[in-house]
Scaffold this active site. Structure first.
Site, PDB file in Angstrom:
ATOM      1  CG  HIS A 242      30.737  48.934  75.041  1.00 21.44           C
ATOM      2  ND1 HIS A 242      31.603  49.985  74.903  1.00 21.44           N
ATOM      3  CD2 HIS A 242      29.553  49.380  74.546  1.00 21.44           C
ATOM      4  CE1 HIS A 242      30.966  51.021  74.373  1.00 21.44           C
ATOM      5  NE2 HIS A 242      29.726  50.678  74.138  1.00 21.44           N
TER       6      HIS A 242
HETATM    7  C1  BDR Z   1      28.424  49.900  78.760  1.00 19.03           C
HETATM    8  O1  BDR Z   1      27.134  50.474  78.964  1.00 19.03           O
HETATM    9  C2  BDR Z   1      26.132  49.633  78.459  1.00 19.03           C
HETATM   10  O2  BDR Z   1      25.219  50.365  77.718  1.00 19.03           O
HETATM   11  C3  BDR Z   1      26.824  48.550  77.671  1.00 19.03           C
HETATM   12  O3  BDR Z   1      26.125  47.324  77.815  1.00 19.03           O
HETATM   13  C4  BDR Z   1      28.202  48.485  78.274  1.00 19.03           C
HETATM   14  O4  BDR Z   1      28.252  47.601  79.369  1.00 19.03           O
HETATM   15  C5  BDR Z   1      29.196  50.789  77.809  1.00 19.03           C
HETATM   16  O5  BDR Z   1      29.339  52.068  78.333  1.00 19.03           O
END
Ligand code: BDR
Ligand code: CA
Length: 312
Positions: A242
């Site tokens: 992400h």
């Molecule tokens: C987001 O949530 C976290 O677990 C990850 O680092 C990312 O920023 C994705 O939903």
């Protein structure tokens, strides 16, 4: 001229890769500081993990600050089920030696925005928006001085990951998200709609591994660990990385496509708390406040990541 950025983060394996990507890209950005926030794991771990990542990159002069240890008005929700107990599970890592700055992250954000010329500092939040919102509440004069906020959070077509309706970063502190989305600062949003189109694959992770560097090995190992959760959940071949989407956008914005729309945050409903209500189809007259991304050139994204990580 490189863009001046502050990375606000809750590492997290994907946050770690985002930080590495930024530190490997000095032509495009200068990292003024890294501010840690509670999110994937509690604050003592996120601030420590941020320093571990700087040391891995060999960039021990980047100042790391600890910020808020809880959302504005809610109990912290964490994501050890995704990231492991340390937040950076994978191969064991030694404790960092580089110091944590004594200044609070919120004060660093305020001071930096007041010191630097207006419109020259970009904020890059990769976790819950608590530090940014608290800074805006504490020092409303800084809001108009922010060049842009490029953040990972939210979802529209993908709806949610931590609940059926909400993405983790927004869900953890919806009041903070509402402050940021209503701030008037130009926003670029990387939602799950984008990140779920940029999945790891064996070939993509092997490319990291084959760099033959400590960074390449570590990123491959982190990705292997992080992947297992989404592979089991979605039955996909790989997992979304992400947070690096935020930094990739600063380097190559053309990798991403989206729409300039209104995005509002649900802060009341128990059922849909933290939902990013994105007016993708333009059915309201609510003012446009965000460039909400929906598409990504995934091959280009992974090629960029591999090329840049090779530099560390
Ligand atoms: C987001 O949530 C976290 O677990 C990850 O680092 C990312 O920023 C994705 O939903
Ligand atoms: Ca994160």
């Amino acid at each position: 001229m490189p863009r001046k950025i502050i990375i606000d983060t809750d590492p997290g394996q994907d946050d770690a890769v985002a930080i590495l990507l930024a530190l490997a890209s000095p032509e495009e950005m200068t990292v003024l500081g890294i501010t840690a926030v509670a999110g994937n794991v509690p604050l003592p771990l996120t601030q420590k993990n941020a320093r571990i990542v700087c040391e891995l990159a060999g960039k021990v002069d980047v100042p790391v600050f600890a910020g808020c240890d809880a959302p504005i008005k809610r109990k912290l929700v964490t994501a050890e089920h995704v990231h492991g107990k340390t937040g950076l599970d994978g191969p064991p890592m030694a404790d960092p030696v580089m110091p944590l700055q004594s200044q609070h992250a919120v004060d660093f954000i305020v001071e930096t925005l007041r010191r630097e010329p207006a419109g020259t500092v970009t904020l890059c939040p990769l976790g819950p928006l608590t530090n940014i919102a608290v800074a805006f509440q504490k020092a409303p004069d800084i809001v108009a001085r922010v060049q842009e906020i490029v953040l990972m959070g939210g979802a529209y077509f993908e709806v949610g990951n931590i609940t059926p309706a909400a993405e983790f970063n927004i869900y953890v502190d919806p009041e903070a998200a509402e402050i940021v989305f209503k701030s008037g600062v130009p926003l670029v949003v990387m939602p799950l709609d984008v990140t779920h189109k940029a999945l790891t694959s064996k070939a993509r992770v092997d490319a990291f591994r084959h760099l033959g560097t400590q960074v390449g090995d570590m990123v491959a190992a982190w990705t292997d660990f992080f992947e297992r959760f989404d592979v089991a959940k979605y039955g996909s071949q790989g997992a979304p990385l992400h947070d690096p989407c935020v930094i990739a956008y600063l380097i190559k914005p053309d990798l991403f496509s989206g729409r300039h729309i209104n995005v509002a945050i649900e802060t009341h409903s128990d059922l849909t708390l933290g939902m990013t209500v994105a007016d993708w189809w333009g059915v309201t007259d609510r003012p446009k406040n965000a460039m909400f991304m929906g598409g990504v050139d995934a091959d280009g994204f992974y090629a960029l990541l591999t090329e840049r990580l090779a530099r560390l």
